[in-house]
Design an enzyme around this catalytic site. Structure first.
Site, PDB file in Angstrom:
ATOM      1  N   LYS A  78       0.849  -1.203   0.000  1.00  0.00           N
ATOM      2  CA  LYS A  78       0.000   0.000   0.000  1.00  0.00           C
ATOM      3  C   LYS A  78       0.879   1.245   0.000  1.00  0.00           C
ATOM      4  CE  LYS A  78      -3.911   1.635   2.894  1.00  0.00           C
ATOM      5  NZ  LYS A  78      -4.708   1.318   4.103  1.00  0.00           N
ATOM      6  N   SER A 153      -9.755   0.904   3.202  1.00  0.00           N
ATOM      7  CA  SER A 153      -8.943   1.755   2.360  1.00  0.00           C
ATOM      8  C   SER A 153      -7.845   1.012   1.599  1.00  0.00           C
ATOM      9  CB  SER A 153      -8.275   2.854   3.200  1.00  0.00           C
ATOM     10  OG  SER A 153      -7.378   2.270   4.140  1.00  0.00           O
ATOM     11  N   SER A 177      -9.757  -1.661   7.274  1.00  0.00           N
ATOM     12  CA  SER A 177      -9.188  -1.443   5.941  1.00  0.00           C
ATOM     13  C   SER A 177      -8.407  -2.588   5.336  1.00  0.00           C
ATOM     14  CB  SER A 177      -8.298  -0.205   5.950  1.00  0.00           C
ATOM     15  OG  SER A 177      -9.108   0.921   5.782  1.00  0.00           O
TER      16      SER A 177
HETATM   17  N1  GLN Z   1     -13.351   2.889   6.590  1.00  0.00           N
HETATM   18  C1  GLN Z   1     -12.772   3.270   7.855  1.00  0.00           C
HETATM   19  C2  GLN Z   1     -12.405   4.732   7.819  1.00  0.00           C
HETATM   20  O1  GLN Z   1     -12.673   5.329   6.852  1.00  0.00           O
HETATM   21  C3  GLN Z   1     -11.564   2.447   8.145  1.00  0.00           C
HETATM   22  C4  GLN Z   1     -10.374   2.866   7.398  1.00  0.00           C
HETATM   23  C5  GLN Z   1      -9.135   2.137   7.787  1.00  0.00           C
HETATM   24  O2  GLN Z   1      -9.189   1.076   8.422  1.00  0.00           O
HETATM   25  N2  GLN Z   1      -8.018   2.726   7.452  1.00  0.00           N
HETATM   26  O3  GLN Z   1     -11.876   5.282   8.733  1.00  0.00           O
END
Ligand code: GLN
Length: 484
Positions: A78, A153, A177
């Protein structure tokens, strides 16, 4: 068999037996990336030249008889992980020109064992999102249905595994995520216990929640990757100094007598019927394998999403204060310092990131701090205690990963609340700081993957890996491939 279809353990066997060289494997992956990337968009940066050079080095090691499990294996990570000399954007315009002077420990650990970096993967901006639509570098599509989101994400990390553009990938998980995109793309994804893996050199979103973890084709690969990543790092004071077990060694011990908890708050009316069906089938499979089921309650589940969106945004507002146009990243043309700060941040951040900075700043402001932030911290403790109580009577907890399969691109982008609710089953695990894994458990009527979540006790990744492996041996969901 195509090289790009292989798992880590399959490719390792071929590399070790000298049927394939790492240069051949890496070239095959780069070709595959080129072929499917126009339809998927998993990558922000492909590092072809460096990859081939690293593969050559790996081949030399192999020729000398040094073939570690990860030697010569082409991986991608990532774009939130700092990579020395390789542009790292975190999905944001504000870092469009940022070339880090050092690398994340997690990537260094894989590289030191001979892994080859294919490139940096697309993600929601600063890891804020559940659909990969907030990236400044274009959307990523779900390889199973390119009209759908891959989740987020770490959407690029999951899509790259599903589209066979990398043998395995790294992601981060603050509220789901790793697990939610793994579920939507039909791969295995593990969020380790808070403190299990170093976060040094990982761009911070919400520091009390962020964790690094692998996305892989199967549970055996996941155990290999976790073993390589886990362990204390003097450069990360939140990483815990406890021994790292040999995760691969205990994988095949089975689930006979394992007590699996089913929290009633996770099997709710709004659950998609295909998801419910997959969970029912998984429960049957585990019963057949000799596991015992226990009905449990995690009574504060209802408050998890609200609690998370106070704590995560508060921490994000502090962490993102460092992007000021002075030290690194985008700097706007302006008259004077204040205008430069304002313009650099206004131009550099996307709308979801701005929304979170504003929410978090508000929750931390004097007068509101007690009512929002402090209250959220107290509720977080209650959520944590729910898990501690539940784990007194069960070894692992089984739940869905997400309430629905992958949704359509654009469907929730203008409705932040709906978007936030898609993490309802993953967020409590981050608040509690414990570990959980997503693994393939079926498909919807329209052919989209559905994931199963196994939650473990803190630092007991072994049990969820063992339970996941047993499930995988009894089913073939993880062997299905997206027709892309
Ligand atoms: N969807 C969640 C957020 O927007 C989790 C994102 C993540 O785990 N980085 O914060």
């Amino acid at each position: 068999m195509n090289i790009f279809d292989m798992t880590i353990h399959e490719l390792h066997t071929a590399l070790k037996g000298k049927q394939i060289s790492s240069v051949e494997a890496t070239s095959a992956m780069l070709k595959r990336i080129e072929a499917v990337e126009p339809n998927v968009g998993s990558f922000i940066t492909v590092t072809s030249e460096q990859a081939l050079a690293a593969a050559e080095q790996a081949d030399q090691l192999i020729a000398q008889g040094e073939c570690d499990l990860l030697t010569g294996i082409p991986l991608a990570i990532k774009d939130i992980f700092l990579t020395k000399g390789v542009r790292t954007t975190c999905g944001s315009r504000i870092l469009h020109n940022f070339i880090p002077p050092y690398s994340a420990t997690s990537w260094e650990k894989l590289r030191d064992r001979g892994a080859v970096l294919l490139g940096k993967l697309n993600q929601d901006e600063f890891a804020m999102g559940s659909s990969n639509e907030s990236s400044a570098y274009g959307i990523t599509r779900n390889p199973w249905d390119t009209t759908c989101i891959p989740g987020g994400s770490s959407g690029g990390s999951a899509a790259a595994v599903a589209a066979r553009q990398a043998i395995a990938t790294l992601g981060t998980d603050t509220g789901g995520s790793i697990r939610q995109p793994a579920s939507h793309c039909g791969c295995v994804g593990l969020k380790p216990t808070y403190g299990r893996v170093s976060r040094y050199g990982v761009i911070a979103y919400a520091s009390s929640l962020d964790q690094v973890g692998p996305l892989t084709r199967d549970v055996a690969d996941c155990a290999v990757m976790l073993g390589a990543l886990a362990g204390h790092d003097p450069k990360d004071s939140t990483s815990v100094d406890t021994p790292v077990p040999d995760y691969s060694a205990t994988l095949s011990q089975g689930v006979k007598g394992l007590r699996i908890g089913l929290p009633k708050e996770y099997f709710i009316d709004g659950l998609d019927p295909d998801v419910q069906k997959a969970m029912d089938a998984a429960i049957d499979t585990y019963r057949r394998l000799g596991a015992e089921f226990v009905d449990i309650s995690l009574p504060h589940t209802d408050y998890a999403v609200a609690t998370y969106y106070l704590i995560a945004t508060a921490e994000a507002s502090s962490n993102l204060a460092r992007y000021d146009g002075v030290r690194f990243g985008h700097r706007a043309e302006a008259d004077g310092l204040l205008e430069m700060y304002t313009k650099s941040r206004s131009e550099g951040f996307g709308s979801e990131v701005k929304r979170r900075i504003m929410l978090g700043t508000y929750a931390l402001s004097s007068g509101y701090y007690d009512a929002y932030y402090l209250k959220a911290q107290k509720v977080r403790t209650m959520i944590m205690n729910d898990f501690i109580k539940a784990f007194a009577s069960v070894d692992v907890i089984l739940t869905p990963v997400a309430p629905t399969p992958a949704f359509k691109i654009g469907e929730k982008i203008n409705d932040p609340l709906q978007m936030y609710l898609s993490d309802i089953f993953t967020i409590p695990v981050n608040l509690a700081g414990t570990c959980a894994m997503s693994l393939p458990a079926g498909f919807s009527a329209s052919g989209l993957p559905i994931g199963l979540q196994l939650i473990g006790k803190p630092f007991d990744e072994e049990s969820i890996l063992r339970a996941g492996y047993a499930f995988e041996q009894a089913t073939d969901w993880h062997t299905r491939k997206a027709a892309i």
